[in-house]
Design a protein around this motif. Structure first.
Motif, PDB file in Angstrom:
ATOM      1  N   ALA A 230      60.875   0.143 -50.003  1.00  0.00           N
ATOM      2  CA  ALA A 230      60.908   1.603 -50.129  1.00  0.00           C
ATOM      3  C   ALA A 230      62.338   2.123 -50.023  1.00  0.00           C
ATOM      4  O   ALA A 230      62.748   3.012 -50.780  1.00  0.00           O
ATOM      5  N   ALA A 231      63.103   1.570 -49.090  1.00  0.00           N
ATOM      6  CA  ALA A 231      64.487   2.010 -48.917  1.00  0.00           C
ATOM      7  C   ALA A 231      65.329   1.679 -50.149  1.00  0.00           C
ATOM      8  O   ALA A 231      66.257   2.412 -50.498  1.00  0.00           O
ATOM      9  N   ALA A 232      64.983   0.585 -50.820  1.00  0.00           N
ATOM     10  CA  ALA A 232      65.728   0.176 -52.014  1.00  0.00           C
ATOM     11  C   ALA A 232      65.228   0.869 -53.276  1.00  0.00           C
ATOM     12  O   ALA A 232      65.772   0.656 -54.360  1.00  0.00           O
ATOM     13  N   GLY A 233      64.189   1.694 -53.140  1.00  0.00           N
ATOM     14  CA  GLY A 233      63.640   2.403 -54.288  1.00  0.00           C
ATOM     15  C   GLY A 233      62.758   1.553 -55.182  1.00  0.00           C
ATOM     16  O   GLY A 233      62.432   1.953 -56.305  1.00  0.00           O
ATOM     17  N   LEU A 234      62.326   0.382 -54.700  1.00  0.00           N
ATOM     18  CA  LEU A 234      61.477  -0.492 -55.505  1.00  0.00           C
ATOM     19  C   LEU A 234      60.033  -0.017 -55.544  1.00  0.00           C
ATOM     20  O   LEU A 234      59.280  -0.364 -56.460  1.00  0.00           O
ATOM     21  N   ILE A 235      59.633   0.750 -54.531  1.00  0.00           N
ATOM     22  CA  ILE A 235      58.305   1.344 -54.495  1.00  0.00           C
ATOM     23  C   ILE A 235      58.440   2.808 -54.090  1.00  0.00           C
ATOM     24  O   ILE A 235      59.431   3.200 -53.474  1.00  0.00           O
ATOM     25  N   THR A 236      57.436   3.616 -54.443  1.00  0.00           N
ATOM     26  CA  THR A 236      57.461   5.046 -54.160  1.00  0.00           C
ATOM     27  C   THR A 236      56.099   5.492 -53.649  1.00  0.00           C
ATOM     28  O   THR A 236      55.126   4.738 -53.688  1.00  0.00           O
ATOM     29  N   ARG A 237      56.004   6.733 -53.197  1.00  0.00           N
ATOM     30  CA  ARG A 237      54.722   7.278 -52.740  1.00  0.00           C
ATOM     31  C   ARG A 237      53.686   7.203 -53.855  1.00  0.00           C
ATOM     32  O   ARG A 237      52.511   6.924 -53.602  1.00  0.00           O
ATOM     33  N   HIS A 238      54.097   7.478 -55.074  1.00  0.00           N
ATOM     34  CA  HIS A 238      53.148   7.483 -56.186  1.00  0.00           C
ATOM     35  C   HIS A 238      52.813   6.078 -56.679  1.00  0.00           C
ATOM     36  O   HIS A 238      51.755   5.864 -57.254  1.00  0.00           O
ATOM     37  N   GLN A 239      53.719   5.126 -56.459  1.00  0.00           N
ATOM     38  CA  GLN A 239      53.471   3.748 -56.869  1.00  0.00           C
ATOM     39  C   GLN A 239      53.989   2.809 -55.769  1.00  0.00           C
ATOM     40  O   GLN A 239      55.059   2.209 -55.884  1.00  0.00           O
ATOM     41  N   PRO A 240      53.207   2.689 -54.677  1.00  0.00           N
ATOM     42  CA  PRO A 240      53.649   1.875 -53.538  1.00  0.00           C
ATOM     43  C   PRO A 240      53.467   0.378 -53.726  1.00  0.00           C
ATOM     44  O   PRO A 240      53.856  -0.406 -52.860  1.00  0.00           O
ATOM     45  N   VAL A 241      52.860  -0.022 -54.836  1.00  0.00           N
ATOM     46  CA  VAL A 241      52.723  -1.441 -55.179  1.00  0.00           C
ATOM     47  C   VAL A 241      53.344  -1.640 -56.553  1.00  0.00           C
ATOM     48  O   VAL A 241      52.924  -0.994 -57.518  1.00  0.00           O
ATOM     49  N   PRO A 242      54.337  -2.514 -56.686  1.00  0.00           N
ATOM     50  CA  PRO A 242      55.014  -2.672 -57.986  1.00  0.00           C
ATOM     51  C   PRO A 242      54.064  -3.141 -59.081  1.00  0.00           C
ATOM     52  O   PRO A 242      53.156  -3.942 -58.851  1.00  0.00           O
ATOM     53  N   ASP A 243      54.288  -2.637 -60.298  1.00  0.00           N
ATOM     54  CA  ASP A 243      53.546  -3.094 -61.465  1.00  0.00           C
ATOM     55  C   ASP A 243      54.157  -4.383 -62.003  1.00  0.00           C
ATOM     56  O   ASP A 243      55.325  -4.693 -61.755  1.00  0.00           O
ATOM     57  N   GLY A 244      53.369  -5.115 -62.794  1.00  0.00           N
ATOM     58  CA  GLY A 244      53.897  -6.276 -63.504  1.00  0.00           C
ATOM     59  C   GLY A 244      54.992  -5.850 -64.464  1.00  0.00           C
ATOM     60  O   GLY A 244      54.959  -4.751 -65.021  1.00  0.00           O
ATOM     61  N   HIS A 245      55.961  -6.730 -64.709  1.00  0.00           N
ATOM     62  CA  HIS A 245      57.182  -6.345 -65.403  1.00  0.00           C
ATOM     63  C   HIS A 245      57.043  -6.257 -66.911  1.00  0.00           C
ATOM     64  O   HIS A 245      57.896  -5.669 -67.577  1.00  0.00           O
ATOM     65  N   SER A 246      56.000  -6.849 -67.485  1.00  0.00           N
ATOM     66  CA  SER A 246      55.898  -6.874 -68.950  1.00  0.00           C
ATOM     67  C   SER A 246      54.439  -6.755 -69.359  1.00  0.00           C
ATOM     68  O   SER A 246      53.533  -7.058 -68.585  1.00  0.00           O
ATOM     69  N   PRO A 247      54.188  -6.334 -70.611  1.00  0.00           N
ATOM     70  CA  PRO A 247      52.801  -6.292 -71.095  1.00  0.00           C
ATOM     71  C   PRO A 247      52.117  -7.654 -70.998  1.00  0.00           C
ATOM     72  O   PRO A 247      50.927  -7.730 -70.672  1.00  0.00           O
ATOM     73  N   ALA A 248      52.838  -8.732 -71.265  1.00  0.00           N
ATOM     74  CA  ALA A 248      52.243 -10.067 -71.210  1.00  0.00           C
ATOM     75  C   ALA A 248      51.843 -10.434 -69.786  1.00  0.00           C
ATOM     76  O   ALA A 248      50.777 -11.011 -69.561  1.00  0.00           O
ATOM     77  N   GLN A 249      52.687 -10.097 -68.825  1.00  0.00           N
ATOM     78  CA  GLN A 249      52.363 -10.388 -67.427  1.00  0.00           C
ATOM     79  C   GLN A 249      51.154  -9.582 -66.981  1.00  0.00           C
ATOM     80  O   GLN A 249      50.246 -10.103 -66.324  1.00  0.00           O
ATOM     81  N   ARG A 250      51.122  -8.298 -67.355  1.00  0.00           N
ATOM     82  CA  ARG A 250      49.991  -7.456 -66.959  1.00  0.00           C
ATOM     83  C   ARG A 250      48.694  -7.935 -67.623  1.00  0.00           C
ATOM     84  O   ARG A 250      47.628  -7.926 -66.999  1.00  0.00           O
ATOM     85  N   ALA A 251      48.773  -8.351 -68.881  1.00  0.00           N
ATOM     86  CA  ALA A 251      47.579  -8.842 -69.568  1.00  0.00           C
ATOM     87  C   ALA A 251      47.063 -10.123 -68.918  1.00  0.00           C
ATOM     88  O   ALA A 251      45.843 -10.309 -68.768  1.00  0.00           O
ATOM     89  N   PHE A 252      47.957 -11.001 -68.525  1.00  0.00           N
ATOM     90  CA  PHE A 252      47.580 -12.257 -67.883  1.00  0.00           C
ATOM     91  C   PHE A 252      46.890 -11.971 -66.544  1.00  0.00           C
ATOM     92  O   PHE A 252      45.827 -12.519 -66.242  1.00  0.00           O
ATOM     93  N   GLU A 253      47.476 -11.102 -65.752  1.00  0.00           N
ATOM     94  CA  GLU A 253      46.884 -10.751 -64.460  1.00  0.00           C
ATOM     95  C   GLU A 253      45.541 -10.060 -64.650  1.00  0.00           C
ATOM     96  O   GLU A 253      44.585 -10.310 -63.896  1.00  0.00           O
ATOM     97  N   ALA A 254      45.459  -9.178 -65.645  1.00  0.00           N
ATOM     98  CA  ALA A 254      44.206  -8.460 -65.910  1.00  0.00           C
ATOM     99  C   ALA A 254      43.101  -9.428 -66.279  1.00  0.00           C
ATOM    100  O   ALA A 254      41.952  -9.299 -65.830  1.00  0.00           O
ATOM    101  N   ARG A 255      43.435 -10.407 -67.092  1.00  0.00           N
ATOM    102  CA  ARG A 255      42.423 -11.368 -67.520  1.00  0.00           C
ATOM    103  C   ARG A 255      41.963 -12.232 -66.354  1.00  0.00           C
ATOM    104  O   ARG A 255      40.792 -12.600 -66.258  1.00  0.00           O
ATOM    105  N   VAL A 256      42.874 -12.567 -65.452  1.00  0.00           N
ATOM    106  CA  VAL A 256      42.497 -13.322 -64.248  1.00  0.00           C
ATOM    107  C   VAL A 256      41.536 -12.496 -63.396  1.00  0.00           C
ATOM    108  O   VAL A 256      40.502 -12.993 -62.932  1.00  0.00           O
ATOM    109  N   ALA A 257      41.864 -11.221 -63.175  1.00  0.00           N
ATOM    110  CA  ALA A 257      40.980 -10.346 -62.387  1.00  0.00           C
ATOM    111  C   ALA A 257      39.611 -10.229 -63.041  1.00  0.00           C
ATOM    112  O   ALA A 257      38.568 -10.312 -62.377  1.00  0.00           O
TER     113      ALA A 257
END
Length: 308
Positions: free
Chosen positions: A30-57
């Motif tokens: 939070a101090a480094a600005g990597l997370i915020t109140r609106h997004q306290p958990v970082p998102d995956g960095h790329s569409p491919a990473q998010r798609a891979f994680e989504a398919r696993v879930a």
């Protein structure tokens, strides 16, 4: 405490409650600005990473259904989500099952694919990683036992383990299955669905609240369009929904992802959505199944027996 400091504290608290990461580390983010109140958990960095994680879930939700133990709804007890990747802590009893369900296999009994197409397992001596052979997407795995190794599934009369015969490239049957995941007809925008389901995988402690009463919940989806989490009793539905919303599950998507905020009639209670991509959390309100044999306690014991 200043307003700025108070926001950092709330952000770090939300991060720790969603993932299991120590508060001090979340506070540093939070101090480094990597997370915020609106997004306290970082998102995956790329569409491919998010798609891979989504398919696993998605795969784990449909494969495990209501067969979990200790409230590990997707077989996971914690996560370290960063923009660069994701690390998941496997439930020690469920770990073998999780790996077996994710590895792609062709089921000749119904003529379709099981598991995640393109997913492969790499590593040894406790350092294991799920990788996508079609790109650089990956999920690192941890286990309480540093010497743990997965018990890999074998071919059967009806199941052909495709990952074994094609370790570095897609099998033809995997290639044939992939387009359905990205089909835009009759469902949400795939990129938004990937954001929502990837975010869900990155918030295991909030997901696991659904299984708090008996150690299991019921999870499933309608084709590739959504993910539903149901439980009979225990945690209040509004509390689970509120916690997921506060964690940023329905926050605007990462930069570069087209998105139109919802307008008009509100969605049904328990529905957390980005446009038409959504997760449903639903408390059924009773442990009574209508048949005395199939009590919640009976299901719990049956589930524990599966992993002995």
């Amino acid at each position: 405490m200043s307003t700025h400091g108070s926001n950092r504290h709330r952000t770090a608290t939300l991060c720790a409650r969603a993932t299991g990461i120590p508060y001090t580390r979340c506070a540093q983010w939070a101090a480094a600005g990597l997370i915020t109140r609106h997004q306290p958990v970082p998102d995956g960095h790329s569409p491919a990473q998010r798609a891979f994680e989504a398919r696993v879930a998605h795969m784990l939700a449909n494969a495990l259904r209501d067969e979990q133990v200790d409230g590990a709804v997707l077989g996971v007890t914690g996560a370290v989500p960063t923009k660069d990747g994701l690390t998941l802590a496997l439930h020690p009893q469920m770990a073998h099952r999780v790996i077996a369900e994710l590895l792609p296999a062709f089921d000749s009994g119904y003529g379709g694919l099981r598991g995640v197409p393109g997913l492969r397992l790499a590593g040894h001596d406790g350092a294991w990683t799920l990788r996508d052979v079609g790109g650089d997407a990956a999920i690192r795995l941890t286990h309480p036992d540093p010497q743990w190794g997965p018990r890999l599934p074998e071919d059967t009369e009806v199941l052909a383990e495709l990952w074994r015969g094609s370790p570095t490239a897609l099998d033809r049957r995997e290639e044939e299955d992939l387009p359905a995941w990205y089909d835009k007809r009759g469902g949400p925008q795939p990129v938004l669905r990937d954001v929502v389901l990837s975010r869900l995988l990155r918030r295991p402690l909030l997901v696991n609240a659904a299984g708090a009463a008996h150690g299991w919940a019921n999870t499933y989806s309608h084709a590739y369009t959504d993910l539903v989490i149901e439980w009979c009793c225990g945690r209040d539905q509004d509390d689970v929904e509120r916690s997921l919303r506060r964690s940023g599950l329905a926050a605007p998507p990462p930069e570069g992802v087209a998105y139109r905020p919802a307008r008009g009639k509100p969605r049904a209670r328990g529905t957390i959505a980005l446009e038409d991509a959504y997760v449903v959390v639903r408390a059924l309100g009773s442990c009574d199944t209508g048949e005395s044999t199939f009590t919640a306690e009976w299901v719990t014991e049956q589930n524990r027996a599966r992993y002995r």
